[in-house]
Design an enzyme around this catalytic site. Structure first.
Site, PDB file in Angstrom:
ATOM      1  N   GLU A 180       0.883  -1.175   0.000  1.00 21.27           N
ATOM      2  CA  GLU A 180       0.000   0.000   0.000  1.00 21.27           C
ATOM      3  C   GLU A 180       0.913   1.216   0.000  1.00 21.27           C
ATOM      4  O   GLU A 180       1.670   1.422   0.952  1.00 21.27           O
ATOM      5  CB  GLU A 180      -0.924   0.018   1.221  1.00 21.27           C
ATOM      6  CG  GLU A 180      -2.007  -1.045   1.204  1.00 21.27           C
ATOM      7  CD  GLU A 180      -2.956  -0.946   0.030  1.00 21.27           C
ATOM      8  OE1 GLU A 180      -3.028   0.124  -0.628  1.00 21.27           O
ATOM      9  OE2 GLU A 180      -3.615  -1.952  -0.275  1.00 21.27           O
ATOM     10  N   CYS A 222      -1.993   9.097   3.192  1.00 24.46           N
ATOM     11  CA  CYS A 222      -1.973   8.554   1.827  1.00 24.46           C
ATOM     12  C   CYS A 222      -3.287   8.869   1.124  1.00 24.46           C
ATOM     13  O   CYS A 222      -3.367   8.825  -0.100  1.00 24.46           O
ATOM     14  CB  CYS A 222      -1.729   7.060   1.864  1.00 24.46           C
ATOM     15  SG  CYS A 222      -2.866   6.200   2.942  1.00 24.46           S
TER      16      CYS A 222
HETATM   17  P1  NAP Z   1       8.803   4.726   3.911  1.00 21.73           P
HETATM   18  O1  NAP Z   1       9.957   5.612   4.022  1.00 21.73           O
HETATM   19  O2  NAP Z   1       8.620   3.946   2.662  1.00 21.73           O
HETATM   20  O3  NAP Z   1       8.901   3.734   5.154  1.00 21.73           O
HETATM   21  C1  NAP Z   1       7.919   2.764   5.413  1.00 21.73           C
HETATM   22  C2  NAP Z   1       8.528   1.651   6.234  1.00 21.73           C
HETATM   23  O4  NAP Z   1       9.502   0.951   5.451  1.00 21.73           O
HETATM   24  C3  NAP Z   1       9.263   2.132   7.477  1.00 21.73           C
HETATM   25  O5  NAP Z   1       9.070   1.208   8.502  1.00 21.73           O
HETATM   26  C4  NAP Z   1      10.709   2.140   7.010  1.00 21.73           C
HETATM   27  O6  NAP Z   1      11.623   2.051   8.056  1.00 21.73           O
HETATM   28  C5  NAP Z   1      10.727   0.895   6.151  1.00 21.73           C
HETATM   29  N1  NAP Z   1      11.807   0.840   5.157  1.00 21.73           N
HETATM   30  C6  NAP Z   1      12.569   1.855   4.659  1.00 21.73           C
HETATM   31  N2  NAP Z   1      13.454   1.371   3.764  1.00 21.73           N
HETATM   32  C7  NAP Z   1      13.254   0.028   3.692  1.00 21.73           C
HETATM   33  C8  NAP Z   1      13.844  -1.030   2.937  1.00 21.73           C
HETATM   34  N3  NAP Z   1      14.832  -0.809   2.062  1.00 21.73           N
HETATM   35  N4  NAP Z   1      13.384  -2.287   3.114  1.00 21.73           N
HETATM   36  C9  NAP Z   1      12.386  -2.535   3.969  1.00 21.73           C
HETATM   37  N5  NAP Z   1      11.791  -1.587   4.721  1.00 21.73           N
HETATM   38  C10 NAP Z   1      12.216  -0.316   4.581  1.00 21.73           C
HETATM   39  O7  NAP Z   1       7.432   5.482   4.151  1.00 21.73           O
HETATM   40  P2  NAP Z   1       7.087   6.490   5.341  1.00 21.73           P
HETATM   41  O8  NAP Z   1       7.836   7.742   5.097  1.00 21.73           O
HETATM   42  O9  NAP Z   1       7.219   5.821   6.662  1.00 21.73           O
HETATM   43  O10 NAP Z   1       5.521   6.708   5.112  1.00 21.73           O
HETATM   44  C11 NAP Z   1       5.025   7.601   4.181  1.00 21.73           C
HETATM   45  C12 NAP Z   1       4.559   6.879   2.933  1.00 21.73           C
HETATM   46  O11 NAP Z   1       3.627   5.863   3.271  1.00 21.73           O
HETATM   47  C13 NAP Z   1       3.817   7.779   1.972  1.00 21.73           C
HETATM   48  O12 NAP Z   1       4.239   7.534   0.658  1.00 21.73           O
HETATM   49  C14 NAP Z   1       2.364   7.367   2.139  1.00 21.73           C
HETATM   50  O13 NAP Z   1       1.550   7.623   1.047  1.00 21.73           O
HETATM   51  C15 NAP Z   1       2.484   5.935   2.426  1.00 21.73           C
HETATM   52  N6  NAP Z   1       1.292   5.445   3.112  1.00 21.73           N
HETATM   53  C16 NAP Z   1       0.396   4.685   2.407  1.00 21.73           C
HETATM   54  C17 NAP Z   1      -0.751   4.196   3.014  1.00 21.73           C
HETATM   55  C18 NAP Z   1      -1.692   3.322   2.230  1.00 21.73           C
HETATM   56  O14 NAP Z   1      -2.440   2.564   2.848  1.00 21.73           O
HETATM   57  N7  NAP Z   1      -1.715   3.376   0.912  1.00 21.73           N
HETATM   58  C19 NAP Z   1      -1.021   4.487   4.349  1.00 21.73           C
HETATM   59  C20 NAP Z   1      -0.106   5.287   5.049  1.00 21.73           C
HETATM   60  C21 NAP Z   1       1.051   5.752   4.415  1.00 21.73           C
HETATM   61  P3  NAP Z   1      12.348   3.387   8.648  1.00 21.73           P
HETATM   62  O15 NAP Z   1      11.312   4.152   9.347  1.00 21.73           O
HETATM   63  O16 NAP Z   1      13.346   2.833   9.569  1.00 21.73           O
HETATM   64  O17 NAP Z   1      12.909   4.116   7.476  1.00 21.73           O
END
Ligand code: NAP
Ligand code: MG
Length: 482
Positions: free
Chosen positions: A248, A282
């Site tokens: 997602e 999101c």
């Molecule tokens: P993110 O930077 O992609 O991080 C999401 C999760 O992935 C965090 O736990 C992060 O850990 C981890 N992560 C980072 N790099 C990784 C890798 N190489 N391998 C595995 N895991 C890794 O996203 P965010 O900044 O936390 O959240 C914002 C994003 O989430 C936005 O794009 C938003 O649209 C999306 N979102 C989507 C929904 C939906 O249901 N569609 C809902 C909420 C949010 P760290 O924190 O340690 O970096």
């Protein structure tokens, strides 16, 4: 290091290789605590313990599993004020939203508690006489859950609850910006009478711990919510092992406002949908696609409602918009404001950083006009309290622009015309459509997810969640007679 800042691995509260500080974005002088960062070697303990615990859990009676989930959900709901404040303190959303999120997270557990008992399967006669066919669902095994910071408790809960309900073990890597909420939820789960190691919390950097989790052949399914870029990394890692996965991701949600819209509904939906949770949703509506005949009135009213929003410390009474989650996020927001000006948008109001009573990452929500859909500001997910009005000549143009995006999570239309609402609902290229409602705000008992670059794999929530967390087995049983 207190238990409240440690990982929970293989049934034990454990320290890690290092720690990270958790800072309150409303007041950077407020250190919530230092939180453990797991070592990659600790993941191995989590994997081996999970494998054994899962077998036991999948054979645990349904009523026992139902009771465990119910107890987790009820405790979260009962403690939603306390845990909501903790969430707001580390993430920056206003207190009421923090409380609402924890309460909703509890509802995911009570909903899936009931789902445990809602067993169903298929039986059929084989085409060969004397043979019966039994079709049932079984747990996947060990599920990796990787969640974002913006809805730290709700997102994780709508994955953890169905994973456990359908008989899986869970290894959870929460976002590093919101570790306190993760530990609080883990503490509630750890008190349950469940097999040792059935549930592990592994806080640590996404780039190492998250990546190692996604790459492990000992994981049988991955549920990820986060950014598009990280989602693609997870997909590549999962593909190597043919691990089932679900993503997602981000979006660029349009809210269409037609000339026949009820203006009060339109302004309320756009203001809440664009700026709620500091735009860090999101489902936020960052593109406001407005019919030319109502454009000027809509912009005037939006200017009033946007300027009236009270930005402040998340825990202060009366705050409607909290800070951005981090210094990096605030910088990105302000950079997008510069880009919007460069691309030729007019700033109707807001868009500047704010100096308030405490040092925090505050900015005034911004309303832009004069935008067109090809600008970067209207194509990239901002995750900021910034919304851009795009003027259109008619419904056909509105629908065309609404669909002209690589994303497809949610869309909305404000109109009093049943035929336009119906046409939009059927032709919008998104996973969720809202009619006379904000794009943000969904239920827990029905599917949630998107299309295009916003999602991949089975839907989350409601009974659709079982598509990820279970696998189908078809058995053939002969009566033994020749
Ligand atoms: P993110 O930077 O992609 O991080 C999401 C999760 O992935 C965090 O736990 C992060 O850990 C981890 N992560 C980072 N790099 C990784 C890798 N190489 N391998 C595995 N895991 C890794 O996203 P965010 O900044 O936390 O959240 C914002 C994003 O989430 C936005 O794009 C938003 O649209 C999306 N979102 C989507 C929904 C939906 O249901 N569609 C809902 C909420 C949010 P760290 O924190 O340690 O970096
Ligand atoms: Mg923090």
């Amino acid at each position: 290091m207190s238990k409240l800042s440690r990982n929970f691995i293989a049934g034990e509260w454990s320290q890690g290789a290092s720690t990270i500080p958790n800072i309150n974005p409303s007041d950077t002088n407020d250190l919530i605590g230092d939180f453990a960062q797991a070592d990659i070697s600790q993941l191995e303990d989590a994997f081996s313990c999970a494998q054994i615990a899962q077998k036991e859990w999948a054979e645990t009676g349904l009523e026992k599993r139902q009771a465990v989930l119910m107890s987790i959900g009820e405790e979260m709901m009962a403690r939603s004020t306390e845990l909501g404040e903790l969430l707001s303190r580390e993430e920056g959303k206003p207190k009421a939203e923090g409380k609402g999120e924890v309460y909703r997270a509890g509802q995911f557990f009570t909903y899936y508690a009931a789902e445990v008992l809602r067993q169903s399967g298929d039986t059929a006669d084989s085409v060969r006489p004397g043979i019966e066919v039994d079709v049932r669902r079984e747990a996947m095994g060990t599920v990796a859950i990787i969640s974002p910071w913006n809805f730290p408790t709700a997102t994780a809960s709508w994955k953890i609850a169905p994973a456990l309900a359908f008989g899986n073990a869970v290894i959870w890597k929460p976002a590093n910006l919101t570790p306190a909420s993760a530990v609080a939820l883990t503490e509630i789960i750890s008190k349950q009478d469940i097999p040792k190691g059935l549930f592990s919390l592994v806080m640590g950097p996404g780039s190492s711990i998250g990546q190692a989790l996604a790459e492990s052949p000992k994981i049988h399914a991955i549920s990820f919510t986060g950014s598009y870029d990280v989602g693609r990394t997870i997909a590549a890692a999962a593909a190597k092992n043919l691990t089932k996965f679900q993503l997602e991701l981000g979006s660029k949600n349009p809210l269409v406002v037609m000339d026949d819209a009820d203006i009060d509904i339109a302004v309320a939906a756009a203001t809440g949908g664009a700026f709620g949770s500091t735009g860090q949703k999101c489902t936020a509506s960052s593109r406001l696609i407005v019919h030319q005949d109502i454009h000027d009135e809509f912009v005037d009213r939006m200017k009033l409602s946007t300027s009236a929003l009270k930005v402040g410390h998340a825990l202060e009474e009366g705050t409607q918009i909290g800070p951005a989650v981090s210094e990096k996020q605030l910088k990105s927001n302000l950079d997008y404001m510069s880009l919007a000006r460069k691309e030729g948008c007019e700033v109707v109001c807001g868009g500047d950083a704010l100096d308030l009573g405490t040092p925090g990452y505050y900015m005034q929500p911004a309303l832009l006009t004069g935008g067109d859909n090809s600008m970067r500001i209207n194509r990239e997910e901002l995750f900021a309290p910034i919304a851009c009005v795009i003027k259109v000549a008619d419904y056909e143009e509105a629908l065309m622009l609404a669909n002209d995006t690589e994303f497809g999570l949610v869309s909305g239309i404000i109109t009093q015309s049943l035929s336009r609402a119906t046409h939009f609902r059927r032709n919008s290229e998104t996973g969720c459509v809202m009619v006379n409602l904000p794009t943000a705000g969904t239920d827990y008992h029905v599917p949630f997810g998107g299309r295009k670059n916003s999602s991949f794999g089975p839907r989350e929530q409601g009974k659709y969640a079982k598509e990820l967390y279970t696998q189908v087995k078809t058995s053939y049983i002969s009566s033994g007679t020749p």
